[in-house]
Design a protein around this motif. Structure first.
Motif, PDB file in Angstrom:
ATOM      1  N   LEU A 164       0.797  -1.220   0.000  1.00  0.00           N
ATOM      2  CA  LEU A 164       0.000   0.000   0.000  1.00  0.00           C
ATOM      3  C   LEU A 164       0.837   1.281   0.000  1.00  0.00           C
ATOM      4  O   LEU A 164       0.301   2.365  -0.190  1.00  0.00           O
ATOM      5  CB  LEU A 164      -0.934   0.000   1.208  1.00  0.00           C
ATOM      6  CG  LEU A 164      -2.047  -1.053   1.180  1.00  0.00           C
ATOM      7  CD1 LEU A 164      -2.816  -1.055   2.495  1.00  0.00           C
ATOM      8  CD2 LEU A 164      -3.000  -0.819   0.018  1.00  0.00           C
ATOM      9  N   LYS A 165       2.133   1.145   0.206  1.00  0.00           N
ATOM     10  CA  LYS A 165       3.001   2.317   0.230  1.00  0.00           C
ATOM     11  C   LYS A 165       2.954   3.088  -1.083  1.00  0.00           C
ATOM     12  O   LYS A 165       3.045   4.313  -1.107  1.00  0.00           O
ATOM     13  CB  LYS A 165       4.442   1.896   0.541  1.00  0.00           C
ATOM     14  CG  LYS A 165       4.730   1.629   2.009  1.00  0.00           C
ATOM     15  CD  LYS A 165       4.693   2.896   2.832  1.00  0.00           C
ATOM     16  CE  LYS A 165       5.097   2.635   4.282  1.00  0.00           C
ATOM     17  NZ  LYS A 165       5.017   3.872   5.105  1.00  0.00           N
ATOM     18  N   SER A 166       2.807   2.360  -2.199  1.00  0.00           N
ATOM     19  CA  SER A 166       2.770   3.032  -3.493  1.00  0.00           C
ATOM     20  C   SER A 166       1.506   3.863  -3.655  1.00  0.00           C
ATOM     21  O   SER A 166       1.502   4.879  -4.354  1.00  0.00           O
ATOM     22  CB  SER A 166       2.855   1.999  -4.623  1.00  0.00           C
ATOM     23  OG  SER A 166       1.761   1.093  -4.545  1.00  0.00           O
ATOM     24  N   TYR A 167       0.433   3.433  -2.982  1.00  0.00           N
ATOM     25  CA  TYR A 167      -0.841   4.154  -3.063  1.00  0.00           C
ATOM     26  C   TYR A 167      -0.902   5.281  -2.034  1.00  0.00           C
ATOM     27  O   TYR A 167      -1.377   6.381  -2.327  1.00  0.00           O
ATOM     28  CB  TYR A 167      -2.000   3.187  -2.838  1.00  0.00           C
ATOM     29  CG  TYR A 167      -3.336   3.855  -2.650  1.00  0.00           C
ATOM     30  CD1 TYR A 167      -4.029   4.389  -3.732  1.00  0.00           C
ATOM     31  CD2 TYR A 167      -3.907   3.963  -1.386  1.00  0.00           C
ATOM     32  CE1 TYR A 167      -5.251   5.023  -3.564  1.00  0.00           C
ATOM     33  CE2 TYR A 167      -5.138   4.590  -1.204  1.00  0.00           C
ATOM     34  CZ  TYR A 167      -5.802   5.115  -2.290  1.00  0.00           C
ATOM     35  OH  TYR A 167      -7.008   5.735  -2.114  1.00  0.00           O
ATOM     36  N   ALA A 168      -0.440   4.994  -0.819  1.00  0.00           N
ATOM     37  CA  ALA A 168      -0.488   5.971   0.268  1.00  0.00           C
ATOM     38  C   ALA A 168       0.870   5.988   0.973  1.00  0.00           C
ATOM     39  O   ALA A 168       1.090   5.237   1.928  1.00  0.00           O
ATOM     40  CB  ALA A 168      -1.598   5.613   1.262  1.00  0.00           C
ATOM     41  N   PRO A 169       1.805   6.830   0.502  1.00  0.00           N
ATOM     42  CA  PRO A 169       3.161   6.845   1.050  1.00  0.00           C
ATOM     43  C   PRO A 169       3.239   7.076   2.555  1.00  0.00           C
ATOM     44  O   PRO A 169       4.188   6.638   3.203  1.00  0.00           O
ATOM     45  CB  PRO A 169       3.832   7.991   0.279  1.00  0.00           C
ATOM     46  CG  PRO A 169       3.056   8.097  -0.978  1.00  0.00           C
ATOM     47  CD  PRO A 169       1.641   7.762  -0.613  1.00  0.00           C
ATOM     48  N   SER A 224     -14.747   7.872   1.922  1.00  0.00           N
ATOM     49  CA  SER A 224     -13.977   7.223   2.979  1.00  0.00           C
ATOM     50  C   SER A 224     -14.254   7.858   4.336  1.00  0.00           C
ATOM     51  O   SER A 224     -14.935   8.882   4.435  1.00  0.00           O
ATOM     52  CB  SER A 224     -12.479   7.327   2.676  1.00  0.00           C
ATOM     53  OG  SER A 224     -12.011   8.649   2.961  1.00  0.00           O
ATOM     54  N   HIS A 225     -13.666   7.278   5.370  1.00  0.00           N
ATOM     55  CA  HIS A 225     -13.763   7.820   6.721  1.00  0.00           C
ATOM     56  C   HIS A 225     -13.095   9.197   6.813  1.00  0.00           C
ATOM     57  O   HIS A 225     -13.276   9.909   7.804  1.00  0.00           O
ATOM     58  CB  HIS A 225     -13.111   6.866   7.719  1.00  0.00           C
ATOM     59  CG  HIS A 225     -11.642   6.666   7.496  1.00  0.00           C
ATOM     60  ND1 HIS A 225     -11.141   6.128   6.334  1.00  0.00           N
ATOM     61  CD2 HIS A 225     -10.564   6.958   8.272  1.00  0.00           C
ATOM     62  CE1 HIS A 225      -9.817   6.079   6.402  1.00  0.00           C
ATOM     63  NE2 HIS A 225      -9.448   6.573   7.561  1.00  0.00           N
ATOM     64  N   LEU A 226     -12.349   9.556   5.782  1.00  0.00           N
ATOM     65  CA  LEU A 226     -11.707  10.874   5.727  1.00  0.00           C
ATOM     66  C   LEU A 226     -12.590  11.894   5.010  1.00  0.00           C
ATOM     67  O   LEU A 226     -12.221  13.066   4.905  1.00  0.00           O
ATOM     68  CB  LEU A 226     -10.352  10.773   5.015  1.00  0.00           C
ATOM     69  CG  LEU A 226      -9.347   9.804   5.656  1.00  0.00           C
ATOM     70  CD1 LEU A 226      -8.105   9.674   4.790  1.00  0.00           C
ATOM     71  CD2 LEU A 226      -8.984  10.244   7.060  1.00  0.00           C
ATOM     72  N   GLY A 227     -13.722  11.432   4.480  1.00  0.00           N
ATOM     73  CA  GLY A 227     -14.652  12.325   3.816  1.00  0.00           C
ATOM     74  C   GLY A 227     -14.322  12.593   2.373  1.00  0.00           C
ATOM     75  O   GLY A 227     -14.861  13.529   1.764  1.00  0.00           O
ATOM     76  N   ASN A 228     -13.445  11.751   1.803  1.00  0.00           N
ATOM     77  CA  ASN A 228     -13.056  11.942   0.398  1.00  0.00           C
ATOM     78  C   ASN A 228     -12.852  10.583  -0.258  1.00  0.00           C
ATOM     79  O   ASN A 228     -13.425   9.587   0.192  1.00  0.00           O
ATOM     80  CB  ASN A 228     -11.787  12.810   0.316  1.00  0.00           C
ATOM     81  CG  ASN A 228     -10.668  12.276   1.207  1.00  0.00           C
ATOM     82  OD1 ASN A 228     -10.524  11.072   1.419  1.00  0.00           O
ATOM     83  ND2 ASN A 228      -9.857  13.180   1.738  1.00  0.00           N
ATOM     84  N   LYS A 229     -12.021  10.513  -1.284  1.00  0.00           N
ATOM     85  CA  LYS A 229     -11.765   9.260  -1.990  1.00  0.00           C
ATOM     86  C   LYS A 229     -10.407   8.669  -1.623  1.00  0.00           C
ATOM     87  O   LYS A 229      -9.898   7.788  -2.312  1.00  0.00           O
ATOM     88  CB  LYS A 229     -11.829   9.486  -3.503  1.00  0.00           C
ATOM     89  CG  LYS A 229     -13.168   9.998  -4.018  1.00  0.00           C
ATOM     90  CD  LYS A 229     -14.227   8.931  -3.959  1.00  0.00           C
ATOM     91  CE  LYS A 229     -15.532   9.412  -4.601  1.00  0.00           C
ATOM     92  NZ  LYS A 229     -16.572   8.370  -4.588  1.00  0.00           N
ATOM     93  N   GLN A 230      -9.821   9.148  -0.532  1.00  0.00           N
ATOM     94  CA  GLN A 230      -8.561   8.578  -0.042  1.00  0.00           C
ATOM     95  C   GLN A 230      -8.919   7.515   0.993  1.00  0.00           C
ATOM     96  O   GLN A 230      -9.471   7.822   2.024  1.00  0.00           O
ATOM     97  CB  GLN A 230      -7.690   9.662   0.603  1.00  0.00           C
ATOM     98  CG  GLN A 230      -6.376   9.154   1.187  1.00  0.00           C
ATOM     99  CD  GLN A 230      -5.447   8.578   0.133  1.00  0.00           C
ATOM    100  OE1 GLN A 230      -5.354   9.093  -0.968  1.00  0.00           O
ATOM    101  NE2 GLN A 230      -4.764   7.488   0.455  1.00  0.00           N
ATOM    102  N   TRP A 231      -8.612   6.254   0.688  1.00  0.00           N
ATOM    103  CA  TRP A 231      -9.124   5.154   1.500  1.00  0.00           C
ATOM    104  C   TRP A 231      -8.276   4.818   2.715  1.00  0.00           C
ATOM    105  O   TRP A 231      -8.697   4.065   3.578  1.00  0.00           O
ATOM    106  CB  TRP A 231      -9.305   3.915   0.619  1.00  0.00           C
ATOM    107  CG  TRP A 231     -10.040   4.219  -0.654  1.00  0.00           C
ATOM    108  CD1 TRP A 231      -9.567   4.112  -1.922  1.00  0.00           C
ATOM    109  CD2 TRP A 231     -11.380   4.717  -0.779  1.00  0.00           C
ATOM    110  NE1 TRP A 231     -10.510   4.516  -2.837  1.00  0.00           N
ATOM    111  CE2 TRP A 231     -11.635   4.893  -2.160  1.00  0.00           C
ATOM    112  CE3 TRP A 231     -12.377   5.034   0.139  1.00  0.00           C
ATOM    113  CZ2 TRP A 231     -12.845   5.361  -2.647  1.00  0.00           C
ATOM    114  CZ3 TRP A 231     -13.600   5.515  -0.357  1.00  0.00           C
ATOM    115  CH2 TRP A 231     -13.820   5.658  -1.719  1.00  0.00           C
ATOM    116  N   LEU A 232      -7.060   5.348   2.770  1.00  0.00           N
ATOM    117  CA  LEU A 232      -6.162   5.044   3.900  1.00  0.00           C
ATOM    118  C   LEU A 232      -5.716   6.336   4.593  1.00  0.00           C
ATOM    119  O   LEU A 232      -5.625   7.379   3.964  1.00  0.00           O
ATOM    120  CB  LEU A 232      -4.922   4.300   3.414  1.00  0.00           C
ATOM    121  CG  LEU A 232      -5.190   2.919   2.769  1.00  0.00           C
ATOM    122  CD1 LEU A 232      -3.922   2.399   2.135  1.00  0.00           C
ATOM    123  CD2 LEU A 232      -5.703   1.946   3.811  1.00  0.00           C
TER     124      LEU A 232
END
Length: 267
Positions: free
Chosen positions: A222-227, A259-267
């Motif tokens: 997942l590092k490549s998606y969310a550093p 997402s739980h962050l209120g956007n399209k960032q899942w992590l």
């Protein structure tokens, strides 16, 4: 006094919803559980005063309608927030990419059937059963817990070929929510699919060495998606973040997956 119904509240994220919401005594909180005796025993240790438990099996539409009848007696015939949390995550197929099912087609059929029965049909049963109560509510919000694993961009960018049936069933949830949003907008009902993030639901249980290796592989993937990803969040962090998103929802967002962050960032 707002009313919340959490479908699938026995443990993990669902149980944490009950715990967090119970802190505000003005809330009326109801959780549906499959094993009422075990859930009530656990609830005793929490000392909740404003939490009610009713039996309900997400995969059994008759059970959902019966649960809605019981909830109606508790909430005076209305529900402000309906959160559908229950889900099936197959441990057997979690590590399997599509070609891993070659020669295991009967297992694939059974695994897919269970995944879709719980993760897709279950929300249909629950929403239809509780819909009259939501229509009578003041807030009129329905939340279906989904997963970032259903996002094709995450799958491609992070290189996640595994968890086929779970991801597919959650993708079906997302289109289900979109369909409901179109139908229910005339009633002023907001419905969304909400990803809780990658959540540690082990409840303090120490992971095995094999699980630790698996977690590290996932983290590296997942590092490549969310550093900036550092690992799973707690159930408390997830639920509090979800409630913040839910509180700020507008009907213009109905039908969306966020997402739980209120956007399209899942992590």
């Amino acid at each position: 006094m707002p009313s919340y119904v959490i479908v699938g509240a026995s443990r993990g994220i669902g149980h944490e919803y009950l715990r967090v919401l119970s802190a505000d005594q003005s809330n009326t909180v109801v959780g549906t559980v499959r094993n009422i005796a075990d859930a009530e025993e656990r609830a005793k240790t929490e000392g909740w005063k404003n939490v009610y438990l009713v039996p309900g099996d997400l995969t059994d539409y008759k059970s959902m309608y019966a649960a809605a009848d019981e909830v109606s007696k508790i909430t005076d015939g209305k529900v402000d927030y309906l959160v559908i949390n229950g889900a099936f995550i197959s441990k057997q197929s979690a590590d399997m990419a599509p070609t891993a099912f070659i020669g295991k087609e009967e297992f694939l059929k059974a695994d897919a059937a269970t995944s879709f029965e719980t993760n897709f049909l279950g929300p249909v049963f629950a929403i239809n059963a509780f819909l009259p109560l939501v229509k009578n509510g003041s807030v009129k919000k329905i939340i279906v817990v989904s997963s970032g694993m259903a996002d094709t961009e995450l799958v491609r960018s992070a290189g996640i070929a595994e968890a086929l049936t779970y991801s597919a069933s959650k993708s079906a949830v997302n289109i289900l929510v979109a369909k409901y949003s179109v139908e229910l907008k005339k009633f002023g009902i907001t419905i969304i699919a909400l990803s809780p993030g990658l959540v540690d639901t082990s409840e303090g249980k120490k992971p095995t060495p094999e699980e630790m290796v698996k977690y590290q592989l996932i983290a590296n993937q997942l590092k490549s998606y969310a550093p900036n990803f550092t690992g799973p969040i707690s159930t408390e962090q997830s639920v509090k973040a979800q409630l913040s998103v839910i509180g700020n929802l507008t009907i213009e967002q109905s039908g969306d997956m966020i997402s739980h962050l209120g956007n399209k960032q899942w992590l």
